[in-house]
Every structure is written in C-alpha cells, then in structure tokens.
Design an enzyme around this catalytic site. Structure first.
Site, PDB file in Angstrom:
ATOM      1  N   ASN A  25       0.656  -1.247   0.086  1.00 62.21           N
ATOM      2  CA  ASN A  25       0.235  -0.102  -0.464  1.00 62.21           C
ATOM      3  C   ASN A  25       0.729   1.364   0.247  1.00 62.21           C
ATOM      4  O   ASN A  25       1.673   0.893   0.523  1.00 62.21           O
ATOM      5  CB  ASN A  25      -1.117   0.204   1.310  1.00 62.21           C
ATOM      6  CG  ASN A  25      -0.747  -0.275   2.434  1.00 62.21           C
ATOM      7  OD1 ASN A  25       0.813  -0.767   2.727  1.00 62.21           O
ATOM      8  ND2 ASN A  25      -1.237   0.095   3.203  1.00 62.21           N
ATOM      9  N   VAL A  26       0.910   2.476  -0.616  1.00 64.75           N
ATOM     10  CA  VAL A  26       1.021   3.418  -0.980  1.00 64.75           C
ATOM     11  C   VAL A  26       0.169   4.808  -1.034  1.00 64.75           C
ATOM     12  O   VAL A  26      -1.116   4.748  -1.676  1.00 64.75           O
ATOM     13  CB  VAL A  26       1.877   3.299  -2.387  1.00 64.75           C
ATOM     14  CG1 VAL A  26       2.494   5.252  -2.387  1.00 64.75           C
ATOM     15  CG2 VAL A  26       2.074   1.853  -2.841  1.00 64.75           C
ATOM     16  N   GLU A  27       0.408   5.089   0.911  1.00 63.91           N
ATOM     17  CA  GLU A  27      -0.358   6.359   1.085  1.00 63.91           C
ATOM     18  C   GLU A  27      -0.427   7.476   0.554  1.00 63.91           C
ATOM     19  O   GLU A  27       0.687   7.963  -0.164  1.00 63.91           O
ATOM     20  CB  GLU A  27      -0.433   5.860   2.791  1.00 63.91           C
ATOM     21  CG  GLU A  27      -1.421   4.837   2.935  1.00 63.91           C
ATOM     22  CD  GLU A  27      -1.681   4.862   4.242  1.00 63.91           C
ATOM     23  OE1 GLU A  27      -1.277   5.625   5.033  1.00 63.91           O
ATOM     24  OE2 GLU A  27      -2.268   3.612   4.736  1.00 63.91           O
ATOM     25  N   CYS A  64      -4.202   0.353  -2.598  1.00 60.92           N
ATOM     26  CA  CYS A  64      -4.039  -0.630  -1.986  1.00 60.92           C
ATOM     27  C   CYS A  64      -2.621  -1.181  -2.379  1.00 60.92           C
ATOM     28  O   CYS A  64      -2.852  -0.824  -3.817  1.00 60.92           O
ATOM     29  CB  CYS A  64      -5.573  -1.466  -1.713  1.00 60.92           C
ATOM     30  SG  CYS A  64      -6.460  -1.256  -0.793  1.00 60.92           S
ATOM     31  N   GLU A  75      -2.815  -4.156  -3.105  1.00 55.90           N
ATOM     32  CA  GLU A  75      -3.522  -5.103  -4.872  1.00 55.90           C
ATOM     33  C   GLU A  75      -3.408  -4.329  -5.769  1.00 55.90           C
ATOM     34  O   GLU A  75      -2.968  -5.323  -6.654  1.00 55.90           O
ATOM     35  CB  GLU A  75      -5.212  -5.915  -3.823  1.00 55.90           C
ATOM     36  CG  GLU A  75      -5.448  -6.218  -2.755  1.00 55.90           C
ATOM     37  CD  GLU A  75      -6.082  -5.814  -1.885  1.00 55.90           C
ATOM     38  OE1 GLU A  75      -5.201  -4.635  -1.438  1.00 55.90           O
ATOM     39  OE2 GLU A  75      -6.263  -6.187  -0.776  1.00 55.90           O
ATOM     40  N   CYS A 128      -9.906  -5.664   0.556  1.00 58.30           N
ATOM     41  CA  CYS A 128     -11.317  -4.648   0.967  1.00 58.30           C
ATOM     42  C   CYS A 128     -12.479  -4.881   0.026  1.00 58.30           C
ATOM     43  O   CYS A 128     -11.781  -5.766  -1.027  1.00 58.30           O
ATOM     44  CB  CYS A 128     -10.794  -3.691   0.809  1.00 58.30           C
ATOM     45  SG  CYS A 128     -10.123  -2.760  -0.557  1.00 58.30           S
ATOM     46  N   CYS A 169     -10.920  -4.167  -3.918  1.00 62.73           N
ATOM     47  CA  CYS A 169      -9.515  -5.511  -4.092  1.00 62.73           C
ATOM     48  C   CYS A 169     -10.009  -7.110  -4.355  1.00 62.73           C
ATOM     49  O   CYS A 169      -9.364  -7.262  -4.871  1.00 62.73           O
ATOM     50  CB  CYS A 169      -8.569  -5.003  -3.079  1.00 62.73           C
ATOM     51  SG  CYS A 169      -7.728  -3.451  -2.925  1.00 62.73           S
TER      52      CYS A 169
HETATM   53  N1  THU Z   1      -5.579  -1.508   2.658  1.00 58.37           N
HETATM   54  C1  THU Z   1      -4.790  -2.503   1.544  1.00 58.37           C
HETATM   55  O1  THU Z   1      -3.650  -2.417   0.776  1.00 58.37           O
HETATM   56  N2  THU Z   1      -5.328  -3.889   1.175  1.00 58.37           N
HETATM   57  C2  THU Z   1      -6.279  -3.568   1.592  1.00 58.37           C
HETATM   58  O2  THU Z   1      -6.900  -4.352   1.010  1.00 58.37           O
HETATM   59  C3  THU Z   1      -7.179  -3.348   2.496  1.00 58.37           C
HETATM   60  C4  THU Z   1      -6.266  -1.963   3.172  1.00 58.37           C
HETATM   61  C5  THU Z   1      -4.604  -0.598   3.030  1.00 58.37           C
HETATM   62  C6  THU Z   1      -4.977   0.845   2.256  1.00 58.37           C
HETATM   63  C7  THU Z   1      -4.923   1.522   3.419  1.00 58.37           C
HETATM   64  O3  THU Z   1      -3.396   2.284   3.392  1.00 58.37           O
HETATM   65  C8  THU Z   1      -4.437   1.518   5.129  1.00 58.37           C
HETATM   66  O4  THU Z   1      -4.710  -0.665   4.883  1.00 58.37           O
HETATM   67  C9  THU Z   1      -5.284   0.982   6.511  1.00 58.37           C
HETATM   68  O5  THU Z   1      -6.709   0.707   5.504  1.00 58.37           O
END
Ligand code: THU
Length: 130
Positions: free
Chosen positions: A46-48, A57, A59, A90, A93
């Site tokens: 994940n890259v915020e 996400c 994925e 999620c 994804c």
């Molecule tokens: N996140 C994912 O990378 N994949 C998922 O299926 C669920 C959530 C990440 C998004 C965000 O950066 C962090 O988890 C918290 O929600």
C-alpha cells in the site's frame, strides 16, 4: 478438489512487500502477492498519500505488477498485515482480483484457503458486458 497452493513462498513475498509499504497515515502496512498462471509471483504494497482518500491498496500495486510484467491470470493471492498474517482484501480489491483471477482464483484468508467465488459471490465481470 481445488489445486494445492504452496502458500509459504507467496506469503513470504507478501511480507517482504509489507515491509516496504508507505503507510505513515494509517500505520497499517499491507503486502500482497499473487501467483500467475505461468508461475510468476507478482506483488505490491500500500502507498498512502497526504490526501488520505488517494491511498493505493497493496492489491492495486500487485495487479499493476501482473499486467506490466506480461499479464496472465492470477491463480492464488495472499495479503498480509504487519504480523504477516493473512487479511481479507477490501471490497474494491476483491473486485480487482476477480477481474484477473476469476471465481477459481484461490485466496488465503484468516479462515483458510477460499476461492474468489466464495469471497465475492455473483461477481460483476467481463461476461456481464458481453
Ligand atoms: N489496505 C490495503 O492495502 N488493502 C486492503 O485490502 C485493505 C486496506 C490499506 C489501505 C490503507 O493504506 C491501509 O490499508 C488502511 O486502510
């Protein structure tokens, strides 16, 4: 009977990617790894973003790796949190994995090895557009 997936190497790759995640806002690093039908392992983290809603996400990165490294179909996927344990993708994804893996793709979940058809029943997919 579902194909027996060797989960350890896939989960190890997901952990490797989780350790490279950029998640300073949620402090919830995620790694994803997928096995393609030609044996390739593809992965993402994940890259915020300071614009919280723009976060990518893990994925999404994994699917970009799949398509950018030659495409093909996903046979198995695992996503992990900071403990290295499997987490559920999620909803968005699951849709993304479904597009590239179909109902038969295996997913390692907190409840064990399930199919995408089980975790996203009656998925909307390419056939619905035909
Ligand atoms: N996140 C994912 O990378 N994949 C998922 O299926 C669920 C959530 C990440 C998004 C965000 O950066 C962090 O988890 C918290 O929600």
């Amino acid at each position: 009977m579902a194909e027996q997936i060797e989960w350890e190497p896939l989960q190890a790759r997901a952990v490797e990617l989780m350790n490279r995640a950029y998640a300073p806002y949620s402090n919830f690093p995620v790694g994803a790894a997928g096995l393609a039908d030609d044996g390739r392992i593809v992965s993402g983290c994940n890259v915020e973003n300071a614009g919280y809603g723009v976060a990518l996400c893990a994925e999404c990165g994994m699917i970009s790796d799949l398509v950018g490294s030659g495409g093909g179909k996903l046979v198995a996927v695992v996503c992990v949190d900071r403990t290295g344990e499997a987490i559920m993708p999620c909803g968005r994804c699951r849709q993304i994995i479904s597009e590239h893996g179909g109902d038969e793709c295996r997913l390692l979940t907190p409840e064990g090895d399930l199919s995408m058809g089980e975790v996203l029943p009656q998925a909307f997919g390419p056939a619905n557009l035909a």
